[in-house]
Scaffold this motif. Structure first.
Motif, PDB file in Angstrom:
ATOM      1  N   UNK A  74       4.505  -2.829   0.859  1.00 25.37           N
ATOM      2  CA  UNK A  74       3.106  -2.387   0.917  1.00 25.37           C
ATOM      3  C   UNK A  74       2.858  -1.177   0.026  1.00 25.37           C
ATOM      4  N   UNK A  75       3.762  -0.217   0.055  1.00 25.66           N
ATOM      5  CA  UNK A  75       3.579   0.977  -0.783  1.00 25.66           C
ATOM      6  C   UNK A  75       3.596   0.630  -2.264  1.00 25.66           C
ATOM      7  N   UNK A  76       4.516  -0.222  -2.675  1.00 24.84           N
ATOM      8  CA  UNK A  76       4.579  -0.613  -4.092  1.00 24.84           C
ATOM      9  C   UNK A  76       3.335  -1.411  -4.471  1.00 24.84           C
ATOM     10  N   UNK A  77       2.970  -2.369  -3.625  1.00 22.78           N
ATOM     11  CA  UNK A  77       1.837  -3.238  -3.941  1.00 22.78           C
ATOM     12  C   UNK A  77       0.533  -2.469  -4.016  1.00 22.78           C
ATOM     13  N   UNK A  78       0.314  -1.532  -3.102  1.00 24.69           N
ATOM     14  CA  UNK A  78      -0.995  -0.887  -3.011  1.00 24.69           C
ATOM     15  C   UNK A  78      -1.055   0.520  -3.583  1.00 24.69           C
ATOM     16  N   UNK A  79       0.068   1.163  -3.820  1.00 24.94           N
ATOM     17  CA  UNK A  79       0.046   2.503  -4.414  1.00 24.94           C
ATOM     18  C   UNK A  79       0.538   2.503  -5.855  1.00 24.94           C
ATOM     19  N   UNK A  80       1.585   1.787  -6.111  1.00 25.87           N
ATOM     20  CA  UNK A  80       2.257   1.854  -7.411  1.00 25.87           C
ATOM     21  C   UNK A  80       1.674   0.876  -8.429  1.00 25.87           C
ATOM     22  N   UNK A  81       1.268  -0.316  -7.960  1.00 30.61           N
ATOM     23  CA  UNK A  81       0.895  -1.391  -8.876  1.00 30.61           C
ATOM     24  C   UNK A  81      -0.573  -1.772  -8.722  1.00 30.61           C
ATOM     25  N   UNK A  82      -1.115  -2.341  -9.788  1.00 31.02           N
ATOM     26  CA  UNK A  82      -2.516  -2.750  -9.776  1.00 31.02           C
ATOM     27  C   UNK A  82      -2.722  -4.194  -9.349  1.00 31.02           C
ATOM     28  N   UNK A  83      -1.668  -5.007  -9.428  1.00 31.31           N
ATOM     29  CA  UNK A  83      -1.814  -6.412  -9.047  1.00 31.31           C
ATOM     30  C   UNK A  83      -0.495  -6.939  -8.485  1.00 31.31           C
TER      31      UNK A  83
END
Length: 142
Positions: free
Chosen positions: A98-107
Motif C-alpha cells: 500500500x505504501x509503495x502503490x499510494x505514496x511512492x508510485x503514480x500507477x
C-alpha cells in the motif's frame, strides 16, 4: 465517498494526492518569494485599488501568504503520517504494498516494477487483500 468506494480506498486516494498538493503549495510559495526578491522597489507609498500601500505592506502580505502555505503543508504532512500509521497496523508485506502503490508510485505498473512483482494477478490479489484488511481496521476504529 462514492457508492462503490470503500473507506479504505478513499483514504488511499487521499494518501496518493497529498504529496502532489504539498508540491504545488511549495512551488507556489517559492514563486511568491521569488516575486518578492525580484519585485522592483517603488517609492515608499503607492495607491493600489484606492488604498495607500507601502512597500512594507506588500512584503508583509507576501510573508503572510508563504506562512499560510507552510501551515497547510504542515497539516498535510501530519495527515499523511496519520494515514501511514493506520496502514502500518497491517502485516508488513501488505503495508509495504500500500505504501509503495499510494505514496511512492503514480500507477500500478510502476508499483509492480518497484516491488519487483512480475505477476499482475499476484500483485492485484495482494493489493485487494491489503485494502480489505485496511477497511476492517477502519471499521473497527469508527
Amino acid at each position: 465517498m462514492s457508492k462503490d468506494q470503500t473507506r479504505a480506498e478513499e483514504l488511499l486516494n487521499e494518501l496518493r494526492i497529498i504529496p502532489k498538493i504539498i508540491k504545488t503549495l511549495a512551488e507556489d510559495s517559492e514563486a511568491i518569494r521569488g516575486a518578492l526578491l525580484t519585485a522592483p522597489q517603488w517609492s515608499d507609498m503607492r495607491v493600489t485599488g484606492g488604498l495607500r500601500q507601502s512597500q512594507e505592506d506588500k512584503n508583509i502580505k507576501v510573508i503572510d501568504k508563504t506562512e499560510y502555505h507552510q501551515a497547510e503543508i504542515d497539516k498535510l504532512i501530519k495527515r499523511r503520517e496519520e494515514i501511514t500509521s493506520i496502514i502500518m497496523q497491517l502485516p508488513m508485506i501488505q503495508a509495504h504494498i500500500l505504501n509503495v502503490t499510494y505514496l511512492k508510485c503514480d500507477n500500478y505498473d510502476e508499483a509492480m516494477d518497484y516491488l519487483d512483482i512480475r505477476n499482475r494477478n499476484k500483485y492485484f490479489k495482494n493489493l485487494r487483500i491489503a485494502k480489505e484488511k485496511l477497511n476492517l481496521i477502519l471499521e473497527n476504529t469508527e
